[in-house]
Design a protein around this motif. Structure first.
Motif, short mmCIF file in Angstrom:
data_model
loop_
_atom_site.label_atom_id
_atom_site.label_comp_id
_atom_site.label_asym_id
_atom_site.label_seq_id
_atom_site.Cartn_x
_atom_site.Cartn_y
_atom_site.Cartn_z
N UNK A 143 -2.27 19.56 -11.76
CA UNK A 143 -0.93 19.80 -11.23
C UNK A 143 -0.37 21.16 -11.65
N UNK A 144 0.06 21.91 -10.64
CA UNK A 144 0.69 23.21 -10.83
C UNK A 144 -0.21 24.22 -11.56
N UNK A 145 -1.53 24.02 -11.48
CA UNK A 145 -2.45 24.98 -12.09
C UNK A 145 -2.61 26.23 -11.24
N UNK A 146 -2.19 26.12 -9.96
CA UNK A 146 -2.27 27.25 -9.03
C UNK A 146 -3.71 27.78 -8.88
N UNK A 147 -4.66 26.86 -8.84
CA UNK A 147 -6.04 27.26 -8.50
C UNK A 147 -6.00 27.97 -7.14
#
Length: 328
Positions: A156-160
């Protein structure tokens, strides 16, 4: 590099995956920026069916190069499961994971049905993509009843980084509308290349990810120390596409001195129509062809896909290309 872990005639999936790890380590040494794994299923010539597993293994034997999917076939999977897998990879290898997404089945339609096990009312690709973005670049999703929420843990919200890959126009336009980077499959659909790139750039809208279009162009490369040898090595690639036009996906065949007795004139034209962007030649020719391709397409990155039977010759081809890129 785009690597499908090619299985050669007389070889095995185990050998192919070992060669993938060796190639990835060499790629990092030669200065390549990305190493992506293709996803294919029920295909005798490719061992990269479980691409997230291979991505993790490649990342584990390298240190800096970005490793990703080229492409993860989102239509086969739930967005939540993809987000969890790539979120986990990002936790283990922070700042090194790319998530390239494809809409194609990556196999025949019967195998696709086995993979998907679809039910009525399933979301289409664009909806799946929006849900996936919400998991990796936001704070998850919520059910229509407003009670249940869903989160990718980890992820979540790691912005891969999310890329859209395509061989025609749908993904090009969607990538532009969402402000995502776009990778075009010039290694097998060059006839659509210029129009797809134009559609992407014309439809582009800035986003939190990008403020201007970003194009990665994948092309076939066969390089060797002499022109004659490069042309001979490329016959394995020609044979692969020839067999596909005949409806037969087979292990990669050894090179031949001439294709004249292997294909008919109509087959030759059909194969060449799929491969006319290919970069083939000795170091000087590769450098010039690479320069011309970049000038023509204004691509931000070139991704090489090399279908050479002998592993050592394939390594040398990539090494020559790396040298040519540094001098361009």
């Amino acid at each position: 590099m785009l690597d499908p872990s090619p299985i050669i005639a007389g070889g095995s999936p185990e050998l192919s995956l070992r060669n993938t790890l060796d190639l990835a380590k060499k790629a990092e040494q030669w200065g390549y920026k990305r190493f992506w794994l293709a996803e294919h299923h029920n295909w005798a010539g490719m061992a990269s069916s479980a691409s997230p597993v291979v991505i993790g293994r490649v990342a584990a034997v390298t240190e800096k190069i970005r490793v990703g999917s080229g492409a993860m076939l989102l239509s086969h999977y739930s967005p939540l499961s993809v987000a969890e897998q790539f979120g986990t990879l990002e936790v283990f290898f922070p700042g090194r994971i790319d998530l390239g997404l494809g809409r194609a089945p990556g196999t025949d339609r019967f195998t696709a049905q086995v993979l998907r096990q679809r039910v009525a009312g399933e979301p289409e690709f664009a909806e799946r993509l929006q849900e996936l973005i919400a998991y990796l670049h936001g704070n998850g999703t919520q059910a229509s009843n407003g009670v249940h929420s869903f989160h990718a843990i980890p992820g979540e919200n790691t912005k891969v980084p999310i890329w859209l890959l395509g061989s025609a126009f749908y993904s090009a336009e969607l990538a532009g509308q969402l402000g995502l980077p776009f990778s075009f499959a010039g290694h097998f659909a060059p006839g659509n290349m210029m129009e797809a790139l134009a559609i992407y750039r014309e439809s582009f809208r800035s986003s939190e990810v990008l403020d201007k279009p970003y194009v990665l162009l994948s092309v076939q490369v066969s390089a060797a120390d002499t022109e004659k040898e490069a042309q001979r090595l490329a016959t394995s690639m020609y044979q692969k596409f020839l067999l596909l036009t005949r409806g037969h996906a087979a292990p990669l065949q050894p090179p031949v001195d001439s294709m004249d007795t292997v294909w008919s004139e109509d087959e030759r034209k059909a194969v060449e129509d799929q491969l006319f962007t290919s970069i083939i030649g000795d170091p000087s020719a590769v450098k010039q062809q690479l320069k011309e391709l970049i000038h023509k397409t204004e691509a931000d990155e070139i991704m090489a896909h090399t279908e050479i039977f002998d592993h050592e010759a394939r390594l040398r081809s990539y090494e020559i290309l790396a040298e040519a890129a540094k001098n361009n």
